[in-house]
Design a protein around this motif. Structure first.
Motif, PDB file in Angstrom:
ATOM      1  N   GLU A 263       0.833  -1.216   0.000  1.00 26.31           N
ATOM      2  CA  GLU A 263       0.000   0.000   0.000  1.00 26.31           C
ATOM      3  C   GLU A 263       0.861   1.257   0.000  1.00 26.31           C
ATOM      4  O   GLU A 263       0.503   2.282   0.573  1.00 26.31           O
ATOM      5  N   ALA A 264       2.027   1.136  -0.659  1.00 21.08           N
ATOM      6  CA  ALA A 264       2.872   2.293  -0.970  1.00 21.08           C
ATOM      7  C   ALA A 264       3.426   3.008   0.253  1.00 21.08           C
ATOM      8  O   ALA A 264       3.344   4.232   0.372  1.00 21.08           O
ATOM      9  N   VAL A 265       4.013   2.242   1.159  1.00 17.77           N
ATOM     10  CA  VAL A 265       4.724   2.787   2.316  1.00 17.77           C
ATOM     11  C   VAL A 265       6.208   2.496   2.150  1.00 17.77           C
ATOM     12  O   VAL A 265       6.595   1.447   1.623  1.00 17.77           O
ATOM     13  N   TYR A 266       7.049   3.446   2.590  1.00 14.51           N
ATOM     14  CA  TYR A 266       8.497   3.235   2.578  1.00 14.51           C
ATOM     15  C   TYR A 266       9.052   3.970   3.789  1.00 14.51           C
ATOM     16  O   TYR A 266       8.667   5.117   4.056  1.00 14.51           O
ATOM     17  N   ALA A 267       9.944   3.318   4.524  1.00 17.53           N
ATOM     18  CA  ALA A 267      10.555   3.938   5.695  1.00 17.53           C
ATOM     19  C   ALA A 267      12.059   3.784   5.632  1.00 17.53           C
ATOM     20  O   ALA A 267      12.575   2.750   5.209  1.00 17.53           O
ATOM     21  N   VAL A 268      12.768   4.825   6.075  1.00 14.07           N
ATOM     22  CA  VAL A 268      14.222   4.871   6.019  1.00 14.07           C
ATOM     23  C   VAL A 268      14.742   5.435   7.330  1.00 14.07           C
ATOM     24  O   VAL A 268      14.180   6.394   7.877  1.00 14.07           O
ATOM     25  N   GLY A 269      15.836   4.846   7.825  1.00 11.43           N
ATOM     26  CA  GLY A 269      16.546   5.405   8.962  1.00 11.43           C
ATOM     27  C   GLY A 269      17.959   5.759   8.554  1.00 11.43           C
ATOM     28  O   GLY A 269      18.607   5.012   7.807  1.00 11.43           O
ATOM     29  N   LEU A 270      18.458   6.890   9.020  1.00 13.33           N
ATOM     30  CA  LEU A 270      19.806   7.343   8.714  1.00 13.33           C
ATOM     31  C   LEU A 270      20.673   7.247   9.966  1.00 13.33           C
ATOM     32  O   LEU A 270      20.168   7.391  11.084  1.00 13.33           O
TER      33      LEU A 270
END
Length: 330
Positions: A263-270
């Motif tokens: 359902e078009a979710v994206y998560a990123v951690g830096l």
């Protein structure tokens, strides 16, 4: 699963209802369609550094929740690491090495494929799927993209002496632990609980909370959080697959942790503790990575080569590229 997982309200989250246009579908220079969406960048302390739309509204992170679910498992004794722990966080492609690793997790716990309760499916990877079907094999849980997570959930249950037959129930100790981990890392009380595509519970949290959680994972230097982040960074092909954009993104940016979701979710951690999360309101995956790339460009993360992989979403005419999906308003 318990009946109380059924939705109790049809109200629309501000993350969806107030979502601005974030992508154009361009065919031969003409804007054919648009996608609305929400994006957010959080600082290490959770304050919002960049917001497109209303990121305070809750969304189901779908498979972007998997590193948080795996964190709960590690906190409760799951003793895998490296490639097997990355697979616990995965929506894998069903390639041979994914399937064998899932079997390895099960065997290590004295279990077999018959113990899995994730939804049977064909491999996600096109080549693997075609080969599987050509061999006359039916849909199976072991090749479905969540088999690493479910195998790891079962292994955690064995480690703690918890019931195996009910491990997907939200009242099961495993799922209670998952909910606690979600609260802890997102800093939010779930607004709703539902059944995910694979049959396990999924928790709705603010998009900003999802970004915060990934920033915390990526910045961790010790403990279970650091163990999760290290596994994902070292073995991104087990998190996704050999041809997946999430794999290329993690490989291409030092210290980055990421997870795509349905359902078009994206998560990123830096690694500096910042978090990024995006949600396309209509659930269309064709705009998901394009929107993420625009946000990463905006904050100066990633090289042109890496971001080009995320931005590659051609519009086809007679099988040939005649346009593309492009981000706007970020």
């Amino acid at each position: 699963m318990s009946d109380h997982l059924a939705p109790t309200s049809s109200s629309v989250s501000p993350a969806l209802a107030a979502a601005p246009v974030v992508a154009h579908v361009v065919r031969a220079g003409f804007v054919e369609s648009v996608h609305h969406g929400t994006a957010v960048v959080t600082a290490p302390d959770g304050t919002v550094e960049l917001e497109v739309g209303d990121a305070s509204g809750p969304v189901f992170p779908r498979s972007s929740s998997k590193p948080l679910q795996a964190l709960a498992m590690v906190r409760h004794g799951l003793d895998t690491d490296g490639r097997l722990l990355s697979l616990a966080c995965a929506s894998h492609s069903g390639e041979d090495f994914h399937v064998e690793a899932a079997r390895e997790i099960l065997a290590g716990a004295g279990l077999s494929e018959t113990d899995l309760q994730n939804t049977p499916d064909y491999p996600y990877d096109e080549a693997a799927r075609i080969a599987w079907i050509a061999d006359g094999r039916p849909k199976q849980s072991i090749v479905q993209n969540c088999s690493g997570k479910h195998a790891s959930m079962l292994a955690t249950c064995v480690r703690n002496g918890w019931d195996l037959a009910t491990y997907r129930d939200p009242s099961h100790p495993l799922q209670v632990a998952v909910a606690d981990a979600v609260r802890d890392l997102t800093g939010s009380e779930p607004a709703a609980v539902a059944v995910d595509g694979c049959g396990a519970p999924i928790h709705a949290v603010p998009l900003s909370g999802l970004a915060l959680a990934f920033g915390r994972l990526a910045a961790a230097t010790e403990g279970p959080e650091a163990k999760i982040a290290a596994a994902v960074r070292a073995f991104p092909e087990y998190l996704g697959g050999t041809t997946r954009d999430v794999t290329a993104l993690i490989r291409g940016v030092d210290g980055l942790v990421a997870k795509d979701g349905a359902e078009a979710v994206y998560a990123v951690g830096l690694p500096d503790g910042r978090g990024v999360a995006v949600k396309v309101a209509d659930g269309s995956s064709r705009a998901r990575s394009v929107l993420l790339a625009a946000v990463l460009r905006r904050i100066g993360v990633g090289t042109d080569d890496v971001l080009a992989v995320l931005e590659h979403e051609p519009v086809l005419g007679h099988g040939q590229p005649v346009g593309s999906v492009v981000a706007v308003g970020v």
